[in-house]
Design an enzyme around this catalytic site. Structure first.
Site, PDB file in Angstrom:
ATOM      1  N   LYS A  52       0.848  -1.208   0.000  1.00  0.00           N
ATOM      2  CA  LYS A  52       0.000   0.000   0.000  1.00  0.00           C
ATOM      3  C   LYS A  52       0.876   1.247   0.000  1.00  0.00           C
ATOM      4  O   LYS A  52       0.611   2.206  -0.720  1.00  0.00           O
ATOM      5  CB  LYS A  52      -0.952  -0.024   1.208  1.00  0.00           C
ATOM      6  CG  LYS A  52      -2.050  -1.059   1.025  1.00  0.00           C
ATOM      7  CD  LYS A  52      -2.879  -1.331   2.263  1.00  0.00           C
ATOM      8  CE  LYS A  52      -3.834  -2.502   1.980  1.00  0.00           C
ATOM      9  NZ  LYS A  52      -4.631  -2.933   3.126  1.00  0.00           N
ATOM     10  N   GLN A  96      -5.076  -1.880   9.246  1.00  0.00           N
ATOM     11  CA  GLN A  96      -4.881  -3.179   8.609  1.00  0.00           C
ATOM     12  C   GLN A  96      -5.472  -4.280   9.485  1.00  0.00           C
ATOM     13  O   GLN A  96      -5.201  -4.344  10.687  1.00  0.00           O
ATOM     14  CB  GLN A  96      -3.371  -3.421   8.371  1.00  0.00           C
ATOM     15  CG  GLN A  96      -3.045  -4.663   7.566  1.00  0.00           C
ATOM     16  CD  GLN A  96      -3.572  -4.618   6.128  1.00  0.00           C
ATOM     17  OE1 GLN A  96      -3.683  -3.555   5.519  1.00  0.00           O
ATOM     18  NE2 GLN A  96      -3.913  -5.771   5.591  1.00  0.00           N
ATOM     19  N   ASP A 119     -11.418   2.109   3.299  1.00  0.00           N
ATOM     20  CA  ASP A 119     -11.648   0.665   3.152  1.00  0.00           C
ATOM     21  C   ASP A 119     -13.120   0.352   2.872  1.00  0.00           C
ATOM     22  O   ASP A 119     -13.446  -0.742   2.417  1.00  0.00           O
ATOM     23  CB  ASP A 119     -11.266  -0.060   4.454  1.00  0.00           C
ATOM     24  CG  ASP A 119      -9.900  -0.714   4.390  1.00  0.00           C
ATOM     25  OD1 ASP A 119      -9.501  -1.146   3.298  1.00  0.00           O
ATOM     26  OD2 ASP A 119      -9.242  -0.806   5.440  1.00  0.00           O
TER      27      ASP A 119
HETATM   28  N1  GUN Z   1      -6.687  -7.252   5.601  1.00  0.00           N
HETATM   29  C1  GUN Z   1      -6.850  -8.010   4.494  1.00  0.00           C
HETATM   30  N2  GUN Z   1      -7.419  -7.263   3.512  1.00  0.00           N
HETATM   31  C2  GUN Z   1      -7.612  -6.033   4.025  1.00  0.00           C
HETATM   32  C3  GUN Z   1      -8.154  -4.828   3.491  1.00  0.00           C
HETATM   33  O1  GUN Z   1      -8.591  -4.737   2.345  1.00  0.00           O
HETATM   34  N3  GUN Z   1      -8.157  -3.771   4.339  1.00  0.00           N
HETATM   35  C4  GUN Z   1      -7.715  -3.840   5.610  1.00  0.00           C
HETATM   36  N4  GUN Z   1      -7.780  -2.751   6.363  1.00  0.00           N
HETATM   37  N5  GUN Z   1      -7.217  -4.941   6.129  1.00  0.00           N
HETATM   38  C5  GUN Z   1      -7.160  -6.031   5.329  1.00  0.00           C
END
Ligand code: GUN
Length: 282
Positions: A52, A96, A119
């Site tokens: 990211k 996350q 998200d």
């Molecule tokens: N963990 C696995 N996929 C994601 C996601 O798309 N966003 C977040 N915040 N955590 C994750």
């Protein structure tokens, strides 16, 4: 010959479009910033967070990383989120997942301002999607809509079958397909005659979490297959929920694993960050 839906290429195209848009905004003195919070050091999360940050750097979005120790208390995490909610310089906030067991995941998700919920996990974002109001949409299903549209696959009037009902993929996927005027069926672990239901699909989205579960008996001739799964097979090779080799000759189009749905999630996260900044400044 089946179309191999190239998520890597489509994701790269979207990122390049966003990069150009962000450069234009920068010229107007508008900077975009994403705060990424990781609690603990789950190795998979570390990789996702790194990816990211790399995508942010490529597009020209500032990323502020917060790596908190596993023993961080829920109060401390909520205090950080509160501080970031109030910080006008920060446009998007992402925690996350998974977070450690001593924290209430839903409480943490709800603490993020819906204006910064890139998200799309906040109940307000989920509610907005279900009643057709503007709001952030969960990145993986939003990415799947882009894959379909950019491959020229029509959704309107099509039989769409989604296998899986998670809050992050299955449910928002169903809502998005419905918004595009698809006829949507959602299947799950209690569904009877899963094979038969899947064989009705013009567009089959698989998010069941079982490696190579779907073979040609689940797929109608000429269907479009979107595989959300990612696993290691018996030879430690990456594979999806779909047995690609058994299905590929029967379908009109299919996403590979890796290189299909996976790369789209980050592209859509970046898109949500740009959208957050545009909405906040307008
Ligand atoms: N963990 C696995 N996929 C994601 C996601 O798309 N966003 C977040 N915040 N955590 C994750």
């Amino acid at each position: 010959m089946a179309i191999r839906i190239d998520g890597k290429k489509i994701s790269a195209d979207i990122k390049d479009e966003l990069k150009a848009q962000v450069a234009q905004l920068k010229e107007q003195g508008r900077d975009i910033c994403l705060a990424v919070i990781q609690v603990g050091d789950d190795p998979a999360s570390t990789v996702y967070v790194r990816n990211k940050k790399t995508a942010c750097a490529y597009i020209g979005i500032e990323s502020r990383a917060f790596a908190l120790p596993e023993e961080t208390t829920e109060e401390e995490l909520l205090a950080l989120i509160d501080q970031l909610n109030k910080d006008d310089h920060v446009h998007g906030i992402l925690v996350q997942l998974p977070i450690p067991d001593h924290m209430d995941e839903q409480k943490v998700i709800r603490a993020i301002s819906p204006k910064k919920d890139v998200d799309g996990f906040h109940p307000q974002s989920v509610g907005a999607l279900s009643i057709g109001e503007p709001g952030f949409v969960s990145c993986t299903p939003a990415g799947i809509i882009q894959l379909l549209k950019r491959t020229g696959i029509e959704i309107e009037g099509q039989e769409c079958v989604v296998v899986g009902r998670s809050n992050i993929v299955g449910k928002p996927m169903a809502m998005l397909l419905l918004r595009e005027n698809g006829t949507v069926t959602v299947c799950h672990s209690r569904t009877r005659n899963l094979e038969e239901v899947c064989r009705r699909a013009d567009i089959l989205v698989t998010a069941i979490g079982k490696p190579k579960f779907f073979d040609d008996t689940y797929v109608k001739e000429g269907a479009v297959v979107i595989d959300v799964g990612i696993h290691r097979d018996e030879n430690n090779k990456l594979c999806g929920d779909v047995d690609y080799d058994k299905v590929v000759d029967k379908v009109r189009a299919i996403t590979p694993v890796p290189g299909g749905v996976g790369p789209m999630t980050i592209a859509m996260l970046m898109n949500n960050c740009v959208e957050a900044a545009l909405r906040m400044d307008s």
